[in-house]
Design an enzyme around this catalytic site. Structure first.
Site, PDB file in Angstrom:
ATOM      1  N   SER A 141       1.054  -1.539  -0.317  1.00 38.09           N
ATOM      2  CA  SER A 141      -0.271  -0.120  -0.359  1.00 38.09           C
ATOM      3  C   SER A 141       1.245   1.129   0.482  1.00 38.09           C
ATOM      4  CB  SER A 141      -0.439  -0.599   1.041  1.00 38.09           C
ATOM      5  OG  SER A 141      -1.613   1.449   1.233  1.00 38.09           O
ATOM      6  N   LYS A 167      -1.283  -1.205  -4.557  1.00 42.87           N
ATOM      7  CA  LYS A 167      -1.787  -0.186  -3.940  1.00 42.87           C
ATOM      8  C   LYS A 167      -2.223   1.574  -3.956  1.00 42.87           C
ATOM      9  CE  LYS A 167      -4.586   0.413   0.150  1.00 42.87           C
ATOM     10  NZ  LYS A 167      -5.761  -0.939   1.700  1.00 42.87           N
ATOM     11  N   LYS A 169      -2.775   4.780  -2.603  1.00 46.94           N
ATOM     12  CA  LYS A 169      -3.722   6.003  -2.268  1.00 46.94           C
ATOM     13  C   LYS A 169      -4.337   6.973  -2.664  1.00 46.94           C
ATOM     14  CE  LYS A 169      -4.104   3.405   1.873  1.00 46.94           C
ATOM     15  NZ  LYS A 169      -5.118   2.957   3.041  1.00 46.94           N
ATOM     16  N   ASP A 195      -7.355   3.051  -3.198  1.00 40.99           N
ATOM     17  CA  ASP A 195      -8.176   3.199  -1.547  1.00 40.99           C
ATOM     18  C   ASP A 195      -7.818   4.963  -1.187  1.00 40.99           C
ATOM     19  OD1 ASP A 195      -8.897   2.964   0.517  1.00 40.99           O
ATOM     20  OD2 ASP A 195      -6.739   1.998   2.082  1.00 40.99           O
ATOM     21  N   GLU A 220     -11.107   1.365  -3.256  1.00 40.90           N
ATOM     22  CA  GLU A 220     -11.797   0.754  -1.910  1.00 40.90           C
ATOM     23  C   GLU A 220     -11.812   1.726  -0.883  1.00 40.90           C
ATOM     24  OE1 GLU A 220      -7.943  -0.903   0.089  1.00 40.90           O
ATOM     25  OE2 GLU A 220      -8.871  -0.439   2.040  1.00 40.90           O
ATOM     26  N   ASP A 245     -13.438  -1.458   3.826  1.00 41.20           N
ATOM     27  CA  ASP A 245     -12.703  -1.166   4.165  1.00 41.20           C
ATOM     28  C   ASP A 245     -13.524  -1.368   5.689  1.00 41.20           C
ATOM     29  OD1 ASP A 245     -10.933  -1.231   5.878  1.00 41.20           O
ATOM     30  OD2 ASP A 245      -9.220  -0.411   5.152  1.00 41.20           O
ATOM     31  N   LYS A 269      -9.361  -6.342   8.113  1.00 42.92           N
ATOM     32  CA  LYS A 269      -8.199  -6.164   9.498  1.00 42.92           C
ATOM     33  C   LYS A 269      -9.130  -6.712  10.425  1.00 42.92           C
ATOM     34  CE  LYS A 269      -7.205  -2.009   7.043  1.00 42.92           C
ATOM     35  NZ  LYS A 269      -7.834   0.094   7.120  1.00 42.92           N
ATOM     36  N   GLY A 297      -4.120  -4.293   6.626  1.00 39.03           N
ATOM     37  CA  GLY A 297      -2.893  -4.024   7.038  1.00 39.03           C
ATOM     38  C   GLY A 297      -2.963  -2.014   7.770  1.00 39.03           C
TER      39      GLY A 297
HETATM   40  O1  OSB Z   1      -7.035   1.676   4.557  1.00 37.67           O
HETATM   41  O2  OSB Z   1      -5.444  -0.098   5.011  1.00 37.67           O
HETATM   42  C1  OSB Z   1      -5.787   1.433   4.093  1.00 37.67           C
HETATM   43  C2  OSB Z   1      -3.042   2.082   6.746  1.00 37.67           C
HETATM   44  C3  OSB Z   1      -3.428   3.506   7.363  1.00 37.67           C
HETATM   45  C4  OSB Z   1      -4.856   3.438   7.828  1.00 37.67           C
HETATM   46  C5  OSB Z   1      -5.353   2.766   6.914  1.00 37.67           C
HETATM   47  C6  OSB Z   1      -4.882   1.958   5.925  1.00 37.67           C
HETATM   48  C7  OSB Z   1      -3.490   1.606   5.886  1.00 37.67           C
HETATM   49  C8  OSB Z   1      -2.860   1.111   4.617  1.00 37.67           C
HETATM   50  C9  OSB Z   1      -1.316   0.414   5.116  1.00 37.67           C
HETATM   51  O3  OSB Z   1      -3.017   0.769   3.646  1.00 37.67           O
HETATM   52  C10 OSB Z   1      -1.686  -0.899   4.863  1.00 37.67           C
HETATM   53  C11 OSB Z   1       0.242  -1.473   5.431  1.00 37.67           C
HETATM   54  O4  OSB Z   1      -0.039  -1.766   7.048  1.00 37.67           O
HETATM   55  O5  OSB Z   1       1.040  -1.623   4.985  1.00 37.67           O
HETATM   56 MG    MG Z   2      -7.860   0.682   3.347  1.00 38.90          MG
END
Ligand code: OSB
Ligand code: MG
Length: 376
Positions: A141, A167, A169, A195, A220, A245, A269, A297
């Site tokens: 991510s 992925k 953001k 995401d 996402e 999520d 999660k 994660g």
């Molecule tokens: O939405 O998946 C998420 C990290 C912080 C808050 C939200 C998210 C995330 C990630 C990190 O996408 C994924 C990782 O731990 O590598």
């Molecule tokens: Mg997410």
């Protein structure tokens, strides 16, 4: 096989873990991870660890390190200390009695007890959870970058490192052109997803449709967590599958989201849903409905990562998870061996080692510790 365990002691610690790479999502930035660790000990003196994944700020969900510490110290710890559990599935019901919300706090406690039970039965956590995958596919991510060129370059580096899914953001103003640049740099064969962490509304429908041209694996959580029906409305207008999520905090919400067409995929999660028992319930409900899962994660230390690796070994986790190796996050993790990924983008599930499959590095914990509370 049932092994009754009685929880005798619980210690809460906060440690500070500087991230190797600053991580920006639509609602905030993380650079110095504060991690909340939970150590439980039973009557036989056996200890195990859990991790509460709450962040410093309430931007991903309402919980924070502080609210979780209060919830555990005041309400959740007292519900398990001195109690005997025949099975770790009994823990979440005990934590839920009279306590609304505080999912991450509940999950931290619950997962520590799963780890303890696995340790005592001398089986791996993955075995205890019913895992079947010997190795798991790893995705990465990537946080929001300053320019389309920067995200394209970062994504190319991730593919070269072996990651099996990228992925990105996104947020309003940093979406279509950023995704276009990444897709152009990576080519069409790379699994790519985005995401939004709830950054859009239905008013952005036409704009979000522009993402359809990039052949994304999924988008996402485009809308607010509570917007289940609005996600269903958006799904009707997008070719790109929607993955939820933040919206999914229990199995009933997962079933409703699938039933109304709001989610074609569900990210699980354990921290978001109150732990591993609820994660398994969501997994089973998803599988029964033909909906693939993948493990999300929360920038976990090696302790929370052990929970995710074990969970992701279940059958219906058929897409790469956000479970990157330790070195993607930390100069030095709190466990040994650290979590590593092979050149093909897999992490081995430690079926051959009891409990978490990794040992907690007490020197590393003591070095990073900010405070410590013995829960009464
Ligand atoms: O939405 O998946 C998420 C990290 C912080 C808050 C939200 C998210 C995330 C990630 C990190 O996408 C994924 C990782 O731990 O590598
Ligand atoms: Mg997410």
């Amino acid at each position: 096989m049932s092994t009754p365990i009685r929880i005798r002691r619980m210690i809460l610690r906060e440690i500070r873990m500087p991230l190797v790479e600053v991580f920006t999502i639509s609602s905030g930035t993380e650079s110095d991870r504060r991690a909340l660790l939970i150590e439980v000990t039973d009557d036989d003196g056996v200890s195990a660890w859990g991790e509460c994944v709450a962040f410093d700020q309430p931007n991903y969900s309402a919980e924070t390190i502080e609210t979780a510490a209060i919830a555990i110290e005041r309400w959740l710890g007292p519900r398990v200390i001195g109690r005997t559990f025949e099975d770790p599935r009994e823990v979440l019901p005990a934590l839920r009695r009279g306590v609304e919300g505080h999912f991450m706090a509940k999950a931290g406690v619950e997962m520590a007890i799963w780890a303890l039970v696995a340790e005592k039965r001398r089986v791996s956590l993955a075995t205890l959870l019913g895992g079947v995958r010997k190795r798991i596919e790893v995705g990465i991510s990537l946080g929001i970058q300053d320019s389309p060129e920067a995200i394209a370059a970062r994504a190319e580096r991730a593919v070269a490192d072996g990651y099996r899914r990228i992925k990105l953001k996104i947020k309003p103003g940093k979406d279509v052109e950023y995704v276009r640049a990444a897709r152009r740099a990576l080519g069409d064969h790379v699994k790519l997803s985005v995401d939004a962490n709830a950054a859009y509304t239905l008013a952005d429908m036409d704009h979000l449709q522009k993402l359809d041209e990039f052949g994304l694996l999924m988008i996402e959580q485009p809308l607010r967590a509570g917007d289940i029906l609005r996600h269903a409305a958006l799904a009707k207008r997008l070719r790109t599958p929607i993955c939820l999520d933040e919206s999914i905090t229990c199995v009933d919400e997962a079933e409703d989201a699938i039933a109304c067409g709001a989610a074609r995929l569900i990210n699980i999660k354990p921290g978001r849903v109150g732990g591993l028992a609820e994660s398994i319930a969501i997994h089973d409900a998803s599988r029964a409905r033909g909906v693939p899962n993948w493990c999300g994660g929360m920038l976990e230390t090696g302790i929370g990562r052990a929970m995710n690796v074990a969970l992701a070994s279940l059958e219906n986790f058929s897409l790469p998870g956000d479970i990157s190796p330790s070195a993607r996050y930390w100069q030095k993790d709190v466990v040994f061996p650290e979590w590593t990924m092979d050149a093909n983008g897999f992490i081995d599930v430690p079926f051959d080692r009891p409990g978490l499959g990794v040992a907690v590095d007490m020197d590393r914990i003591d070095a990073g510790a900010v405070w410590r509370i013995v829960v009464k």
